[in-house]
Scaffold this motif. Structure first.
Motif, PDB file in Angstrom:
ATOM      1  N   THR A   6     -24.486 -49.085 -21.305  1.00  0.00           N
ATOM      2  CA  THR A   6     -23.631 -48.591 -20.393  1.00  0.00           C
ATOM      3  C   THR A   6     -23.935 -47.569 -19.061  1.00  0.00           C
ATOM      4  OG1 THR A   6     -23.170 -46.463 -22.030  1.00  0.00           O
ATOM      5  CG2 THR A   6     -21.938 -48.979 -21.712  1.00  0.00           C
ATOM      6  N   ILE A   7     -23.107 -47.171 -17.906  1.00  0.00           N
ATOM      7  CA  ILE A   7     -23.601 -46.600 -16.784  1.00  0.00           C
ATOM      8  C   ILE A   7     -22.803 -45.672 -16.704  1.00  0.00           C
ATOM      9  CG2 ILE A   7     -23.488 -45.837 -14.589  1.00  0.00           C
ATOM     10  CD1 ILE A   7     -24.442 -49.357 -14.380  1.00  0.00           C
ATOM     11  N   ASP A   8     -22.859 -44.772 -17.077  1.00  0.00           N
ATOM     12  CA  ASP A   8     -22.077 -43.197 -16.850  1.00  0.00           C
ATOM     13  C   ASP A   8     -21.245 -43.432 -15.319  1.00  0.00           C
ATOM     14  OD1 ASP A   8     -20.696 -40.705 -16.930  1.00  0.00           O
ATOM     15  OD2 ASP A   8     -22.394 -39.710 -18.245  1.00  0.00           O
ATOM     16  N   ALA A   9     -19.628 -43.262 -15.219  1.00  0.00           N
ATOM     17  CA  ALA A   9     -19.357 -43.397 -14.249  1.00  0.00           C
ATOM     18  C   ALA A   9     -18.319 -41.957 -13.886  1.00  0.00           C
ATOM     19  CB  ALA A   9     -18.517 -44.513 -14.347  1.00  0.00           C
ATOM     20  N   SER A  10     -18.720 -40.991 -14.603  1.00  0.00           N
ATOM     21  CA  SER A  10     -17.993 -40.114 -15.205  1.00  0.00           C
ATOM     22  C   SER A  10     -17.948 -39.010 -14.047  1.00  0.00           C
ATOM     23  CB  SER A  10     -18.021 -38.872 -16.324  1.00  0.00           C
ATOM     24  OG  SER A  10     -18.095 -39.740 -17.334  1.00  0.00           O
ATOM     25  N   ALA A  11     -16.607 -38.215 -13.362  1.00  0.00           N
ATOM     26  CA  ALA A  11     -16.703 -37.243 -12.658  1.00  0.00           C
ATOM     27  C   ALA A  11     -16.393 -36.127 -12.759  1.00  0.00           C
ATOM     28  CB  ALA A  11     -15.762 -38.156 -11.578  1.00  0.00           C
ATOM     29  N   LEU A  12     -16.410 -35.115 -12.404  1.00  0.00           N
ATOM     30  CA  LEU A  12     -16.563 -33.455 -12.622  1.00  0.00           C
ATOM     31  C   LEU A  12     -15.144 -33.349 -13.220  1.00  0.00           C
ATOM     32  CD1 LEU A  12     -18.601 -31.086  -9.955  1.00  0.00           C
ATOM     33  CD2 LEU A  12     -18.950 -31.964 -12.038  1.00  0.00           C
ATOM     34  N   GLU A  13     -14.295 -34.428 -12.715  1.00  0.00           N
ATOM     35  CA  GLU A  13     -12.421 -34.136 -12.944  1.00  0.00           C
ATOM     36  C   GLU A  13     -12.226 -34.782 -14.164  1.00  0.00           C
ATOM     37  OE1 GLU A  13     -12.321 -37.824  -9.879  1.00  0.00           O
ATOM     38  OE2 GLU A  13     -13.378 -35.325  -9.969  1.00  0.00           O
ATOM     39  N   ASP A  14     -12.864 -35.495 -15.060  1.00  0.00           N
ATOM     40  CA  ASP A  14     -13.728 -36.300 -16.129  1.00  0.00           C
ATOM     41  C   ASP A  14     -13.185 -35.527 -17.585  1.00  0.00           C
ATOM     42  OD1 ASP A  14     -12.237 -38.193 -14.891  1.00  0.00           O
ATOM     43  OD2 ASP A  14     -14.467 -39.262 -14.645  1.00  0.00           O
ATOM     44  N   GLU A  15     -12.305 -35.399 -18.168  1.00  0.00           N
ATOM     45  CA  GLU A  15     -12.476 -34.737 -19.758  1.00  0.00           C
ATOM     46  C   GLU A  15     -13.139 -35.342 -20.922  1.00  0.00           C
ATOM     47  OE1 GLU A  15      -9.358 -32.211 -20.842  1.00  0.00           O
ATOM     48  OE2 GLU A  15      -8.568 -31.386 -18.026  1.00  0.00           O
ATOM     49  N   ILE A  16     -13.024 -36.744 -20.517  1.00  0.00           N
ATOM     50  CA  ILE A  16     -13.466 -37.598 -21.470  1.00  0.00           C
ATOM     51  C   ILE A  16     -14.648 -38.247 -20.511  1.00  0.00           C
ATOM     52  CG2 ILE A  16     -13.362 -39.671 -22.888  1.00  0.00           C
ATOM     53  CD1 ILE A  16     -10.862 -37.878 -23.452  1.00  0.00           C
ATOM     54  N   GLU A  17     -15.846 -38.603 -21.404  1.00  0.00           N
ATOM     55  CA  GLU A  17     -16.691 -39.687 -20.413  1.00  0.00           C
ATOM     56  C   GLU A  17     -16.251 -40.476 -20.460  1.00  0.00           C
ATOM     57  OE1 GLU A  17     -21.846 -40.990 -21.333  1.00  0.00           O
ATOM     58  OE2 GLU A  17     -19.211 -41.313 -22.522  1.00  0.00           O
ATOM     59  N   ARG A  18     -16.546 -41.516 -18.747  1.00  0.00           N
ATOM     60  CA  ARG A  18     -15.712 -42.994 -18.426  1.00  0.00           C
ATOM     61  C   ARG A  18     -17.140 -43.587 -18.379  1.00  0.00           C
ATOM     62  NH1 ARG A  18     -11.477 -42.118 -14.605  1.00  0.00           N
ATOM     63  NH2 ARG A  18     -11.673 -44.440 -14.404  1.00  0.00           N
ATOM     64  N   THR A  19     -17.579 -45.145 -18.744  1.00  0.00           N
ATOM     65  CA  THR A  19     -18.255 -45.356 -18.284  1.00  0.00           C
ATOM     66  C   THR A  19     -18.229 -47.008 -17.920  1.00  0.00           C
ATOM     67  OG1 THR A  19     -18.128 -46.543 -20.830  1.00  0.00           O
ATOM     68  CG2 THR A  19     -19.261 -44.688 -20.332  1.00  0.00           C
ATOM     69  N   ILE A  20     -19.376 -47.475 -17.468  1.00  0.00           N
ATOM     70  CA  ILE A  20     -18.613 -49.123 -16.727  1.00  0.00           C
ATOM     71  C   ILE A  20     -19.775 -50.069 -17.214  1.00  0.00           C
ATOM     72  CG2 ILE A  20     -18.146 -48.300 -14.382  1.00  0.00           C
ATOM     73  CD1 ILE A  20     -20.310 -48.952 -12.547  1.00  0.00           C
ATOM     74  N   ALA A  21     -20.174 -51.486 -17.222  1.00  0.00           N
ATOM     75  CA  ALA A  21     -20.897 -52.335 -18.028  1.00  0.00           C
ATOM     76  C   ALA A  21     -22.383 -52.133 -16.976  1.00  0.00           C
ATOM     77  CB  ALA A  21     -20.808 -53.491 -18.477  1.00  0.00           C
ATOM     78  N   GLY A  22     -23.413 -52.048 -17.718  1.00  0.00           N
ATOM     79  CA  GLY A  22     -24.754 -52.393 -17.044  1.00  0.00           C
ATOM     80  C   GLY A  22     -25.226 -53.849 -17.265  1.00  0.00           C
TER      81      GLY A  22
END
Length: 163
Positions: free
Chosen positions: A50-66
């Protein structure tokens, strides 16, 4: 061919294992040499990183498939006989010869009831490993094969005896 839904599954009884070195770099060989007395072969799984796709405004980590990961190796269990030692010594020598010419070694798992077989470009061990021994047991050795590229299911080519 049987109607869809009539086959409960595929037995491994009668399945064959073969190897071949490319004659043209990057092209699947058309003839595979049979390896005898194979007891088992590990599966190759494709675990998705997985690739971390989180941004500063995200309170919970967001990921995309790697990319997918095969784990890098799989093991093949072989009955130890004079013949299988000779076969694997020839396989190792063929790999070294092919590698010197930038040709890959292909490994095939063939099932008589399937139209496709499973192919992997591999590197064998540099020497045959020492087998474990058990009291009143079958002498087997585990060959660890490095996965250069998992090719996957493709048109089957029945392995044949070496000429």
């Amino acid at each position: 061919m049987a109607e869809k839904g009539n086959i409960a599954g595929v037995s491994t009884v009668g399945s064959l294992t073969g190897y071949a070195v490319e004659t043209v770099a990057g092209t699947k060989p058309t003839k595979f040499i049979m390896l005898h007395r194979i007891n088992a072969s590990d599966e190759i799984t494709i675990d998705v990183e997985t690739i971390d796709a989180s941004a500063l405004e995200d309170e919970i980590e967001r990921t995309i498939a790697g990319r997918g990961s095969t784990g890098g190796t799989f093991n093949v269990t072989v009955n130890v006989t004079d013949e299988t030692i000779d076969e694997w010594e020839k396989l190792i020598a063929a790999y070294k010869t092919g590698k010197a010419s930038d040709l890959s070694m292909w490994y095939e798992e063939y099932f008589p009831s399937l139209q496709k077989a499973f192919f992997t470009k591999i590197e064998p061990p540099t020497k045959i490993p020492k087998p474990a021994r058990d009291q009143n047991g079958l002498l087997t050795v585990s060959m660890s094969l490095t996965i250069n590229e998992y090719v996957g299911a493709d048109t089957a080519i029945k392995p044949t005896e070496e000429e």
